[in-house]
Design a protein around this motif. Sequence first.
Motif, PDB file in Angstrom:
ATOM      1  N   UNK A   1       4.334  25.206  12.908  1.00  0.00           N
ATOM      2  CA  UNK A   1       4.698  26.733  13.019  1.00  0.00           C
ATOM      3  C   UNK A   1       3.342  27.533  13.472  1.00  0.00           C
ATOM      4  N   UNK A   2       2.135  27.281  13.430  1.00  0.00           N
ATOM      5  CA  UNK A   2       0.830  28.037  13.773  1.00  0.00           C
ATOM      6  C   UNK A   2       0.360  27.523  15.283  1.00  0.00           C
TER       7      UNK A   2
ATOM      8  N   UNK B   1      12.713  31.187  18.029  1.00  0.00           N
ATOM      9  CA  UNK B   1      13.275  31.290  19.448  1.00  0.00           C
ATOM     10  C   UNK B   1      12.074  31.217  19.994  1.00  0.00           C
ATOM     11  N   UNK B   2      11.167  31.652  19.814  1.00  0.00           N
ATOM     12  CA  UNK B   2       9.546  31.609  20.404  1.00  0.00           C
ATOM     13  C   UNK B   2       9.126  30.258  20.577  1.00  0.00           C
ATOM     14  N   UNK B   3       9.356  29.528  19.260  1.00  0.00           N
ATOM     15  CA  UNK B   3       8.874  28.042  19.137  1.00  0.00           C
ATOM     16  C   UNK B   3       9.557  27.383  20.176  1.00  0.00           C
ATOM     17  N   UNK B   4      10.641  27.328  20.412  1.00  0.00           N
ATOM     18  CA  UNK B   4      11.751  26.725  21.113  1.00  0.00           C
ATOM     19  C   UNK B   4      11.215  26.895  22.870  1.00  0.00           C
TER      20      UNK B   4
END
Length: 118
Positions: free
Chosen positions: A41-42, A2-5
């Motif tokens: 991802x990072x 969710x944070x990535x989005x």
Amino acid sequence: MYRNQRIAYELKKQIAKILQHNLDDIRINKFSTITDIVISKDFTYAKIFIILSYKEEKLKKKKNSFFYLNKATEYIRYLLKEKIKLRKIPKIKFFLDSSFNKGKNINTILDNLKIKKI
């Protein structure tokens, strides 16, 4: 995930604003459409997929547009650092999103199959 989005959405919004309002290079189209952003991802890398205007597609200026757009990535990252509060702004690279053209070709093939079947 969710944070990535959320970060991808904010990057997409801010990069679109930067392309329209902060880049004064006439070789870069201000009205390119950002279709998707893929972030590692990072959060160190981001691939930005854009669709060029019909005029650029027609005149075959794709390579020039992407060359100058990718040359301006450090400046875009600098501006992003001022607009988004992230520990690390990802390194960005622009790519041509050809999914629209592929979809159009598939539609044409399907339409031709329907015509031959009837």
